[in-house]
Design a protein around this motif. Structure first.
Motif, mmCIF file in Angstrom:
data_model
loop_
_atom_site.group_PDB
_atom_site.id
_atom_site.type_symbol
_atom_site.label_atom_id
_atom_site.label_comp_id
_atom_site.label_asym_id
_atom_site.label_seq_id
_atom_site.Cartn_x
_atom_site.Cartn_y
_atom_site.Cartn_z
ATOM 1 N N GLY A 206 20.139 40.926 43.435
ATOM 2 C CA GLY A 206 18.819 40.642 43.240
ATOM 3 C C GLY A 206 17.487 41.399 42.622
ATOM 4 O O GLY A 206 16.706 41.181 42.492
ATOM 5 N N ASN A 207 18.106 42.523 42.112
ATOM 6 C CA ASN A 207 17.826 43.153 41.282
ATOM 7 C C ASN A 207 17.245 43.238 39.767
ATOM 8 O O ASN A 207 16.463 42.849 38.933
ATOM 9 N N MET A 208 18.079 42.609 39.008
ATOM 10 C CA MET A 208 18.673 42.201 38.435
ATOM 11 C C MET A 208 17.459 40.593 37.952
ATOM 12 O O MET A 208 17.141 40.706 37.101
ATOM 13 N N GLN A 209 17.107 40.239 38.916
ATOM 14 C CA GLN A 209 16.713 38.796 39.143
ATOM 15 C C GLN A 209 14.831 38.978 38.460
ATOM 16 O O GLN A 209 14.227 38.513 38.330
ATOM 17 N N HIS A 210 14.994 40.344 38.663
ATOM 18 C CA HIS A 210 13.482 40.226 38.879
ATOM 19 C C HIS A 210 12.396 41.271 37.291
ATOM 20 O O HIS A 210 12.162 41.237 37.216
ATOM 21 N N MET A 211 13.932 40.820 36.831
ATOM 22 C CA MET A 211 13.626 40.936 34.908
ATOM 23 C C MET A 211 12.398 39.753 34.505
ATOM 24 O O MET A 211 11.741 39.992 33.474
ATOM 25 N N ALA A 212 12.890 38.669 35.683
ATOM 26 C CA ALA A 212 12.139 37.048 34.728
ATOM 27 C C ALA A 212 10.437 37.069 35.012
ATOM 28 O O ALA A 212 9.741 36.543 34.283
ATOM 29 N N LEU A 213 10.485 38.471 36.536
ATOM 30 C CA LEU A 213 9.153 38.617 37.280
ATOM 31 C C LEU A 213 7.975 39.882 36.093
ATOM 32 O O LEU A 213 6.762 40.084 36.329
ATOM 33 N N LEU A 214 8.395 40.368 35.855
ATOM 34 C CA LEU A 214 8.281 41.407 34.571
ATOM 35 C C LEU A 214 7.622 40.839 33.638
ATOM 36 O O LEU A 214 5.993 41.685 34.329
ATOM 37 N N PRO A 215 7.472 39.506 33.320
ATOM 38 C CA PRO A 215 6.360 39.106 32.066
ATOM 39 C C PRO A 215 4.972 38.768 33.336
ATOM 40 O O PRO A 215 3.729 37.846 32.769
ATOM 41 N N LEU A 228 11.339 47.625 37.174
ATOM 42 C CA LEU A 228 12.085 48.015 36.098
ATOM 43 C C LEU A 228 13.160 49.187 36.446
ATOM 44 O O LEU A 228 14.053 49.882 36.494
ATOM 45 N N THR A 229 12.869 50.440 37.191
ATOM 46 C CA THR A 229 13.562 50.932 37.841
ATOM 47 C C THR A 229 15.001 50.461 39.193
ATOM 48 O O THR A 229 15.876 50.949 38.398
ATOM 49 N N GLY A 230 14.752 49.637 39.448
ATOM 50 C CA GLY A 230 15.358 48.877 40.523
ATOM 51 C C GLY A 230 16.539 48.192 39.432
ATOM 52 O O GLY A 230 17.498 48.187 39.587
ATOM 53 N N VAL A 231 16.278 47.901 38.086
ATOM 54 C CA VAL A 231 17.309 46.989 37.863
ATOM 55 C C VAL A 231 18.344 48.476 36.867
ATOM 56 O O VAL A 231 19.489 48.658 36.701
ATOM 57 N N ALA A 235 21.605 49.564 35.922
ATOM 58 C CA ALA A 235 22.115 48.977 34.892
ATOM 59 C C ALA A 235 22.453 50.026 33.987
ATOM 60 O O ALA A 235 22.523 50.817 33.210
ATOM 61 N N ALA A 236 21.784 51.503 34.580
ATOM 62 C CA ALA A 236 21.570 52.890 33.932
ATOM 63 C C ALA A 236 23.879 52.727 34.004
ATOM 64 O O ALA A 236 23.753 53.775 33.328
ATOM 65 N N SER A 237 24.097 52.725 35.065
ATOM 66 C CA SER A 237 25.722 53.145 34.935
ATOM 67 C C SER A 237 26.196 52.400 33.891
ATOM 68 O O SER A 237 27.183 52.422 33.713
#
Length: 462
Positions: A206-215, A228-231, A235-237
């Motif tokens: 669900g959080n990775m989907q938010h990359m499409a909403l950043l723009p 971005l923090t949610g992603v 992703a930090a791991s």
């Protein structure tokens, strides 16, 4: 599911009869769970939302005091430009060792961290999907969820709807607040590490989907930071694991080939090894500060408050609990690192996760399930340990916290899933929380169905 629905209807009918709530207290259940939780809320808003000024959203494991609900409604009425007010739900109600340690850490550090978030977020806060009040009219008008382009997992229906709804509410000109000082809000958490990982797998997609909403146009820059923090929370791991692999490879190559003092071609002076002690110390110190300073501050705030210190079991029990929780966190972090790195990689590779309801019982984890779910951690830890010991044994001690967490992942997941170990720790005064030592009315029935409440110590520990 049929039995659950029947029990819910019976409980609703009993409540209506006891409170004289005919025509005021409603029970609603959809035959088909279309769109999951977001679809459920959207269906309610479309069909009945116009009849209400606000709605308080709760999850199946949420608990909220009545006066907290009233306070939320009053805050909304007094601040017409606020669209969402998010409370800080405290984790409570579980008895396994894993859950009690997690509840303790959240209860000790959560209020301080939430106060910091509220300080810098101001009116650009976030929404966590539950234990919050929402202004109905702007939510209905501006917070409808779009369908993302492309196929799942990164496209299609938005799974983690809460961040997006908060961003759309702020884009519409309404503020989103966090109310960390408002007490009386709780939630339950998964009872073991494997169920926590299963929940994280859904949240990761669900959080990775938010990359499409950043723009997306019109979003407040703080809303973009939330996404971005949610992603990055997952992703930090992957980055951490990659950094460990790269550093191990560099050390291994140098151990095998040795240092090259003279490179091919003309060279007047040797290529001396470079000592980077100060840089290493700075990096190590910064990392330790990032990890431990927030916990130290949470501990300090609890120790200086006599009433709160007593509710955590007294100073000595509180200190012992912090040390034990920290040791447990260090050991479990590598396990979760591999889980999260795998979730991110799987999502980017196009694997779709099933978004099913989570198990909300204090269930234990058996050897078969633990081995099946944690084989990657075990075999990675074994291979990494053998290679490091054989090629660069001095580097082994630097990696030992990570390797220990991987090698012990299976017994650790099994042991921490046991409710009897959690209750034993409770009897020893470890991981006590105010919800256990001084349970509020809303939690007494829940706690009485598991174990008796633990009385607060009569005298504070030194």
């Amino acid at each position: 599911q049929t039995d659950i629905a029947a029990a819910e209807e019976a409980a609703w009918a009993k409540l209506v009869g006891a409170q004289g709530g005919e025509g005021r207290i409603f029970y609603r259940r959809r035959p088909q769970n279309t769109g999951r939780k977001a679809g459920n809320i959207a269906d309610f808003v479309r069909r009945w939302g116009a009849a209400y000024a606000h709605m308080i959203v709760l999850d199946a494991d949420s608990v909220m005091r009545g006066d907290t609900m009233v306070a939320l409604a009053r805050m909304m009425q007094a601040n017409p430009r606020v669209g969402i007010i998010q409370t800080l739900p405290m984790a409570a109600g579980r008895t396994t060792l894993f859950a009690r340690a997690t509840q303790f850490a959240a209860r000790l550090n959560g209020p301080m961290l939430a106060a910091g978030l509220a300080f810098w977020q101001l009116g650009e806060g976030n929404y966590w999907g539950h234990n919050a009040i929402i202004r109905m009219r702007p939510f209905a008008a501006f917070c409808g969820l779009p369908t993302l382009p492309g196929a799942a997992p990164l496209g299609g229906d938005i799974l983690s709807h809460d961040f997006v709804e908060a961003a759309f509410m702020r884009r519409a000109g309404y503020e989103v607040w966090m109310a960390p000082a408002l007490e009386g809000s709780w939630e339950e958490i998964p009872s073991n590490a494997l169920d926590m990982a299963a929940r994280d797998k859904r949240w990761c997609q669900g959080n990775m989907q938010h990359m499409a909403l950043l723009p997306c146009s019109g979003l407040h820059w703080v809303s973009r930071i939330h996404m971005l923090t949610g992603v990055m929370s997952y992703a930090a791991s992957l980055f951490w694991l990659a950094a460990l692999f790269v550093s191990s490879a560099i050390i291994g190559i140098e151990a095998i080939e040795g240092h090259a003092y003279f490179l091919p071609g003309y060279q007047l002076f040797p290529n001396w090894p470079q000592a980077r002690d100060s840089e290493i110390a700075l990096l190590l110190g910064g990392t330790l500060a990032l990890l431990f300073v927030p916990k130290f501050l949470g501990l300090a705030l609890a120790l200086r408050n006599a009433a709160l210190r007593r509710q955590f079991g007294g100073a000595s029990r509180l200190l012992a609990s912090v040390l034990c929780e920290q040791a447990l966190s260090v050991l479990m972090a590598p396990m979760m690192m591999v889980f999260h790195a795998g979730f991110v990689a799987a999502t980017l590779a196009g694997r779709v996760v099933a978004w099913n309801a989570q198990d909300r019982s204090d269930r234990g984890v058996g050897l078969g399930e633990a081995y099946r779910r944690l084989r990657p951690q075990l075999w990675l830890g074994l291979a990494w340990t053998l290679a490091t010991v054989a090629i660069a044994p001095r580097f082994f001690w630097w990696l030992s916290p990570v390797l220990a967490g991987l090698l012990l992942a299976i017994p650790l997941a099994m042991a921490t899933s046991r409710a009897d170990w959690g209750l034993r720790a409770r009897a020893w005064g470890l991981f006590l929380t105010p919800e256990e030592t001084a349970p509020p009315l809303e939690w007494r029935e829940v706690l009485q169905s598991t174990v008796p409440a633990v009385p607060a110590p009569a005298r504070l520990s030194a």
